[in-house]
Design an enzyme around this catalytic site. Structure first.
Site, short mmCIF file in Angstrom:
data_model
loop_
_atom_site.label_atom_id
_atom_site.label_comp_id
_atom_site.label_asym_id
_atom_site.label_seq_id
_atom_site.Cartn_x
_atom_site.Cartn_y
_atom_site.Cartn_z
N ARG A 49 -0.51 -9.44 12.80
CA ARG A 49 -0.90 -8.25 12.32
C ARG A 49 -1.85 -8.59 11.46
O ARG A 49 -3.12 -8.09 10.53
CB ARG A 49 -0.10 -7.22 11.81
CG ARG A 49 0.57 -7.02 13.85
CD ARG A 49 1.94 -6.53 12.47
NE ARG A 49 1.58 -5.12 11.05
CZ ARG A 49 2.75 -4.90 10.59
NH1 ARG A 49 3.93 -5.62 10.56
NH2 ARG A 49 2.90 -4.11 9.47
N ARG A 72 -9.00 1.31 9.14
CA ARG A 72 -8.74 -0.27 9.02
C ARG A 72 -9.52 -0.51 10.03
O ARG A 72 -10.04 -2.02 10.07
CB ARG A 72 -7.71 0.21 9.42
CG ARG A 72 -6.23 -0.16 9.04
CD ARG A 72 -5.13 -0.22 10.40
NE ARG A 72 -4.04 -0.95 9.80
CZ ARG A 72 -2.29 -0.88 9.38
NH1 ARG A 72 -3.05 0.60 9.04
NH2 ARG A 72 -1.62 -1.41 8.65
N LYS A 118 0.78 -1.76 -0.04
CA LYS A 118 0.43 -0.24 0.23
C LYS A 118 0.97 1.61 -0.17
O LYS A 118 0.99 2.17 -1.04
CB LYS A 118 -0.86 0.42 1.14
CG LYS A 118 -2.09 -0.80 0.95
CD LYS A 118 -2.93 -1.10 2.94
CE LYS A 118 -2.03 -1.37 3.88
NZ LYS A 118 -0.87 -2.69 4.73
N ARG A 137 11.76 -6.32 4.69
CA ARG A 137 11.54 -5.06 4.63
C ARG A 137 12.40 -3.95 5.45
O ARG A 137 12.82 -4.38 6.65
CB ARG A 137 9.39 -4.67 4.73
CG ARG A 137 9.66 -2.84 5.22
CD ARG A 137 8.29 -2.06 4.97
NE ARG A 137 7.58 -3.40 6.30
CZ ARG A 137 6.34 -2.31 5.64
NH1 ARG A 137 5.42 -1.90 5.28
NH2 ARG A 137 5.23 -3.37 7.36
N ARG A 142 11.39 -2.74 10.90
CA ARG A 142 10.59 -2.13 12.00
C ARG A 142 10.44 -3.82 13.71
O ARG A 142 10.63 -4.75 12.81
CB ARG A 142 9.32 -1.73 12.13
CG ARG A 142 9.32 -0.55 11.08
CD ARG A 142 8.47 -0.64 10.52
NE ARG A 142 6.95 -0.12 9.75
CZ ARG A 142 5.86 -0.82 9.86
NH1 ARG A 142 5.51 -0.10 8.64
NH2 ARG A 142 4.63 -1.11 9.80
#
Ligand code: ADP
Ligand code: ADP
Ligand code: ZN
Length: 222
Positions: free
Chosen positions: A179, A88, A13, A135, A168
């Site tokens: 998540r 969300r 996204k 990531r 992260r």
């Protein structure tokens, strides 16, 4: 042009939102980036949000809705925006719709008071964990990289602002699983919500990022 990006954590996204924002000259608004900036700056909001984010849970709507609704009322949003990571939950989507409706009275003729598109970047859960572990994030400017699919030309340093890149805490596999389950429970219902508004468009997010972008541009310019 008012666009909402939907998709699982790690679906791409943010990557796509940045490309759309650059092409169409509208701001990219990421609720996750707003929280991370607050955490970095040690604000009260940041302290509260961190407790949830570290556990892979959503930050409560009470701490999230006003923050984002206020942001889209800024002057730079008058020609539109790309919302990434918000809404969300169904209550967040309803709050956004209500705020858009309320702002309608002040709009010039021809400006729509509704969202134009909800773009669903579709990536199966199996692909997500590997994407997340690769990531690398810049907490300075919000840029994101991937060690294989989109590496920084400067290694561990952000190409844009020169800060060090990090993995992260919430991108570690244990938290990513949590998540994903939170996504299926609380965020996936937005797909039906925007389908019934007639603005949902789904793109295959497993393609190369430039091909995903081309598919989105085709939708926006159809
Ligand atoms: P990703 O891009 O990987 O999906 P984000 O940067 O959007 O992650 O969000 C990171 C975390 O910040 C989320 O896991 C959640 O805890 C919190 N968060 C971000 N946006 C929202 C939101 N709209 N509502 C509740 N929590 C949010
Ligand atoms: P989200 O905002 O949905 O959490 P990101 O845009 O941050 O997702 O992308 C998650 C990770 O996957 C990042 O490391 C990013 O560089 C990488 N990525 C994004 N799109 C693709 C793609 N189409 N193919 C491979 N990797 C991608
Ligand atoms: Zn940076």
């Amino acid at each position: 042009m008012k666009i909402v990006m939907l998709g699982a954590p790690g679906a791409g996204k943010g990557t796509q939102a940045k490309m759309i924002a650059a092409k169409y000259q509208v701001p990219h608004i990421s609720s996750g980036d707003i929280f991370r900036t607050n955490i970095k700056n040690g604000t009260e909001l940041g302290k509260k949000a961190k407790e949830y984010i570290d556990q892979g849970l959503l930050v409560p709507d009470e701490l999230t809705v006003d923050l984002v609704i206020d942001r889209v009322s800024w002057d730079d949003c008058k020609n539109g925006y790309i919302l990434d990571g918000f809404p969300r939950t169904i209550p967040q989507a309803e709050a956004l719709d209500a705020a858009l409706k309320k702002s309608a009275s002040g709009l010039e003729n021809g400006t729509k008071a509704t969202l134009d598109f909800a773009i669903n970047v579709d990536v199966p859960d199996e692909n997500i964990v590997t994407r997340m572990s690769g990531r690398r994030a810049c907490l300075g400017c919000g840029a994101t990289y991937h060690i294989i699919y989109n590496p920084s030309k400067k290694g561990d340093i952000c190409e844009v602002c020169g800060e060090s890149l990090v993995l992260r805490d919430d991108d570690k596999p244990e938290t990513v699983q949590k998540r994903l389950s939170v996504y299926h429970d609380q965020t996936q219902p937005l797909i039906d919500y925007y389908t019934s508004q007639g603005i949902l468009k789904t793109v295959d997010g497993t393609q190369d990022m430039n091909d995903v972008f081309a598919a989105i541009v085709k939708i926006l310019e159809a």
